[in-house]
Design a protein around this motif. Sequence first.
Motif, PDB file in Angstrom:
ATOM      1  N   THR A   1       0.836  -1.228   0.054  1.00 56.31           N
ATOM      2  CA  THR A   1      -0.065  -0.035   0.023  1.00 56.31           C
ATOM      3  C   THR A   1       0.942   1.260   0.057  1.00 56.31           C
ATOM      4  O   THR A   1       0.656   2.165  -0.744  1.00 56.31           O
ATOM      5  CB  THR A   1      -0.886  -0.099   1.318  1.00 56.31           C
ATOM      6  OG1 THR A   1      -1.615  -0.979   1.156  1.00 56.31           O
ATOM      7  CG2 THR A   1      -1.810   1.364   1.191  1.00 56.31           C
ATOM      8  N   TYR A   2       1.823   1.259   0.731  1.00 59.48           N
ATOM      9  CA  TYR A   2       3.020   2.335   0.775  1.00 59.48           C
ATOM     10  C   TYR A   2       3.488   2.673  -0.542  1.00 59.48           C
ATOM     11  O   TYR A   2       3.502   3.826  -1.099  1.00 59.48           O
ATOM     12  CB  TYR A   2       4.061   2.233   1.788  1.00 59.48           C
ATOM     13  CG  TYR A   2       5.033   3.459   1.951  1.00 59.48           C
ATOM     14  CD1 TYR A   2       4.824   4.363   3.102  1.00 59.48           C
ATOM     15  CD2 TYR A   2       5.993   3.397   1.168  1.00 59.48           C
ATOM     16  CE1 TYR A   2       5.557   5.412   2.936  1.00 59.48           C
ATOM     17  CE2 TYR A   2       6.885   4.793   1.470  1.00 59.48           C
ATOM     18  CZ  TYR A   2       6.561   5.589   2.324  1.00 59.48           C
ATOM     19  OH  TYR A   2       7.323   6.529   2.414  1.00 59.48           O
ATOM     20  N   MET A   3       3.916   1.492  -0.945  1.00 57.52           N
ATOM     21  CA  MET A   3       4.608   1.845  -2.659  1.00 57.52           C
ATOM     22  C   MET A   3       3.507   2.185  -3.462  1.00 57.52           C
ATOM     23  O   MET A   3       3.874   3.143  -4.363  1.00 57.52           O
ATOM     24  CB  MET A   3       5.142   0.402  -3.002  1.00 57.52           C
ATOM     25  CG  MET A   3       6.232  -0.144  -2.130  1.00 57.52           C
ATOM     26  SD  MET A   3       7.726   0.778  -2.147  1.00 57.52           S
ATOM     27  CE  MET A   3       8.348   0.631  -3.975  1.00 57.52           C
ATOM     28  N   ASN A   4       2.265   1.549  -3.851  1.00 57.81           N
ATOM     29  CA  ASN A   4       1.348   2.231  -4.481  1.00 57.81           C
ATOM     30  C   ASN A   4       0.950   3.448  -4.397  1.00 57.81           C
ATOM     31  O   ASN A   4       0.637   4.226  -5.393  1.00 57.81           O
ATOM     32  CB  ASN A   4       0.087   0.900  -4.413  1.00 57.81           C
ATOM     33  CG  ASN A   4       0.416  -0.269  -4.885  1.00 57.81           C
ATOM     34  OD1 ASN A   4       1.226  -0.419  -5.774  1.00 57.81           O
ATOM     35  ND2 ASN A   4      -0.504  -1.291  -4.572  1.00 57.81           N
ATOM     36  N   ASN A   5       0.627   3.784  -2.859  1.00 54.89           N
ATOM     37  CA  ASN A   5       0.254   5.165  -2.716  1.00 54.89           C
ATOM     38  C   ASN A   5       1.241   6.401  -2.951  1.00 54.89           C
ATOM     39  O   ASN A   5       1.062   7.401  -3.387  1.00 54.89           O
ATOM     40  CB  ASN A   5      -0.443   5.175  -1.282  1.00 54.89           C
ATOM     41  CG  ASN A   5      -1.529   4.862  -1.169  1.00 54.89           C
ATOM     42  OD1 ASN A   5      -2.748   5.580  -1.128  1.00 54.89           O
ATOM     43  ND2 ASN A   5      -1.888   3.612  -1.036  1.00 54.89           N
ATOM     44  N   THR A   6       2.604   6.064  -2.761  1.00 56.68           N
ATOM     45  CA  THR A   6       3.609   7.137  -3.046  1.00 56.68           C
ATOM     46  C   THR A   6       3.734   7.006  -4.731  1.00 56.68           C
ATOM     47  O   THR A   6       4.091   8.267  -5.165  1.00 56.68           O
ATOM     48  CB  THR A   6       4.971   6.710  -2.463  1.00 56.68           C
ATOM     49  OG1 THR A   6       5.325   5.292  -3.045  1.00 56.68           O
ATOM     50  CG2 THR A   6       5.055   6.743  -1.230  1.00 56.68           C
TER      51      THR A   6
ATOM     52  N   THR B   1      -4.491   9.733  -0.292  1.00 57.07           N
ATOM     53  CA  THR B   1      -3.210   9.218  -0.555  1.00 57.07           C
ATOM     54  C   THR B   1      -2.319   9.494   0.687  1.00 57.07           C
ATOM     55  O   THR B   1      -1.449   8.776   1.304  1.00 57.07           O
ATOM     56  CB  THR B   1      -2.652   9.452  -1.779  1.00 57.07           C
ATOM     57  OG1 THR B   1      -3.668   9.092  -2.899  1.00 57.07           O
ATOM     58  CG2 THR B   1      -1.487   9.001  -2.120  1.00 57.07           C
ATOM     59  N   ASN B   2      -2.284  10.930   0.940  1.00 54.09           N
ATOM     60  CA  ASN B   2      -1.483  11.484   1.952  1.00 54.09           C
ATOM     61  C   ASN B   2      -1.525  10.805   3.304  1.00 54.09           C
ATOM     62  O   ASN B   2      -0.793  10.443   4.149  1.00 54.09           O
ATOM     63  CB  ASN B   2      -1.529  13.112   1.929  1.00 54.09           C
ATOM     64  CG  ASN B   2      -0.726  13.646   1.131  1.00 54.09           C
ATOM     65  OD1 ASN B   2       0.487  13.217   0.462  1.00 54.09           O
ATOM     66  ND2 ASN B   2      -1.316  14.775   0.529  1.00 54.09           N
ATOM     67  N   LEU B   3      -3.019  10.603   3.593  1.00 56.33           N
ATOM     68  CA  LEU B   3      -3.462  10.257   4.927  1.00 56.33           C
ATOM     69  C   LEU B   3      -2.842   8.527   4.913  1.00 56.33           C
ATOM     70  O   LEU B   3      -2.423   8.303   6.058  1.00 56.33           O
ATOM     71  CB  LEU B   3      -4.918  10.083   5.069  1.00 56.33           C
ATOM     72  CG  LEU B   3      -5.518  11.541   5.367  1.00 56.33           C
ATOM     73  CD1 LEU B   3      -7.089  11.396   5.322  1.00 56.33           C
ATOM     74  CD2 LEU B   3      -5.075  11.934   6.883  1.00 56.33           C
ATOM     75  N   ARG B   4      -2.728   7.639   3.854  1.00 55.41           N
ATOM     76  CA  ARG B   4      -2.660   6.512   4.134  1.00 55.41           C
ATOM     77  C   ARG B   4      -1.029   6.349   4.259  1.00 55.41           C
ATOM     78  O   ARG B   4      -0.513   5.530   5.040  1.00 55.41           O
ATOM     79  CB  ARG B   4      -2.826   5.832   2.716  1.00 55.41           C
ATOM     80  CG  ARG B   4      -4.481   5.464   2.741  1.00 55.41           C
ATOM     81  CD  ARG B   4      -4.891   4.507   1.525  1.00 55.41           C
ATOM     82  NE  ARG B   4      -5.001   4.933   0.305  1.00 55.41           N
ATOM     83  CZ  ARG B   4      -6.059   5.506  -0.319  1.00 55.41           C
ATOM     84  NH1 ARG B   4      -7.144   5.694   0.476  1.00 55.41           N
ATOM     85  NH2 ARG B   4      -5.735   6.178  -1.427  1.00 55.41           N
TER      86      ARG B   4
ATOM     87  N   LYS C   1      -0.004   7.420   7.604  1.00 51.15           N
ATOM     88  CA  LYS C   1      -0.457   6.268   8.896  1.00 51.15           C
ATOM     89  C   LYS C   1       0.411   5.004   8.651  1.00 51.15           C
ATOM     90  O   LYS C   1       0.925   4.752   9.740  1.00 51.15           O
ATOM     91  CB  LYS C   1      -1.967   5.910   8.372  1.00 51.15           C
ATOM     92  CG  LYS C   1      -2.438   4.790   9.270  1.00 51.15           C
ATOM     93  CD  LYS C   1      -2.537   5.125  10.736  1.00 51.15           C
ATOM     94  CE  LYS C   1      -3.165   4.419  11.700  1.00 51.15           C
ATOM     95  NZ  LYS C   1      -3.204   4.546  13.077  1.00 51.15           N
ATOM     96  N   ILE C   2       0.764   4.769   7.441  1.00 48.50           N
ATOM     97  CA  ILE C   2       1.694   3.782   7.318  1.00 48.50           C
ATOM     98  C   ILE C   2       3.118   4.072   7.856  1.00 48.50           C
ATOM     99  O   ILE C   2       3.778   2.994   8.456  1.00 48.50           O
ATOM    100  CB  ILE C   2       1.808   2.951   5.829  1.00 48.50           C
ATOM    101  CG1 ILE C   2       0.502   2.665   5.344  1.00 48.50           C
ATOM    102  CG2 ILE C   2       2.928   2.040   5.734  1.00 48.50           C
ATOM    103  CD1 ILE C   2       0.244   2.204   3.912  1.00 48.50           C
ATOM    104  N   THR C   3       3.476   5.237   7.596  1.00 48.62           N
ATOM    105  CA  THR C   3       4.755   5.528   8.104  1.00 48.62           C
ATOM    106  C   THR C   3       4.761   5.553   9.525  1.00 48.62           C
ATOM    107  O   THR C   3       5.584   5.108  10.339  1.00 48.62           O
ATOM    108  CB  THR C   3       5.074   7.097   7.705  1.00 48.62           C
ATOM    109  OG1 THR C   3       4.905   7.058   6.312  1.00 48.62           O
ATOM    110  CG2 THR C   3       6.330   7.504   8.243  1.00 48.62           C
TER     111      THR C   3
END
Length: 334
Positions: A19-24, A53-56, A59-61
């Motif tokens: 999710t992090y990779m896809n969202n960045t 996208t920024n929120l996700r 959050k993952i960070t």
Amino acid sequence: MKERNTKLTSPEIGALWGTYMNNTMAWCLITYFLHHIKDSEIEKILQKSLDFTNLRIQKITTIFNEENIPIPDGFTEKDINLTTPPLFNDPFALSFVYNVGRLDMIFYSFAIVNTARHDITSFFSSALSDASMLYEDAVALLLSKGLYDRPPNIPYPTEVKYIKKETYINGIFHKRRPLNVSELTEIFFNIERNYFSILLCTGCLQVVRDKEVKDYIKKGKEISTKQIKFFNDLLFKEDLLGITTVNMEVTESQDSPFSDKLIMNLFNTLNALDISLLGHSLSTSLRTDLSLQISKIIAEILSYTKDGFDLMVNRGWLEEPPAAPDRRALEKNE
């Protein structure tokens, strides 16, 4: 309440990492679209998409920091160039949000059923809700602008029927039965995805200078064109007229707004999703001519994905997902 003493499982780490990779990656593309957008209605949807996208990402960070897991490099402002002219017209940006919304709902649904820790399940449930909301907004705007291609219509059924002949599944040697609604659904959305892919390939081919990357994109465009031809020919034979895309032109810009690393990773992600969706198509297609062709397409995309994998590894563009320890190497003290 977060289970403080419960470590993340491998599916949870994998889902968060993906999710992090896809969202960045999505952040780069949406930021680029927003920079050039002129249509105020599309701009509102793009901004909402960017906010989600920024929120996700944030959050993952936070979760990874709490768990002492390294933050992936992902993609950043270094992978986009906002000084270049627009490569796609405004409707393509809306189509991007629509397609990403569909794919996100599938991805987050899988993530939810593979996670157990409450905070992680809640995170993906929220992400799924956001993706669903964004998808609905995108469809509504596509409809209002006359940009949404509706799937084929059939007459409503008038009675309940049971399959009476084994030849129901035969589409090669015997008279073919009409396509059923499940098969029509998969055909329509396969064509729709590949039209989007062709537009993406067309734009990238204009701006990419690297010969290997360019040749790879050309091959992808050929594969998408082949799929559209097969499925549209099939619809024509069924007297369903086939499907034509709405007009979402690529501009004449020859300046790349994206890094080659971003482009190749985007293609790699779309290939993986396409294989998954084609696998679903295969599971719901009962006519043998259709299932045989889908199997061939999957094999072709698997080979194409391997070519892209090799290219990215050779260039140092493919980030490695978290993995289990190599116990054999540890036993040997290597």
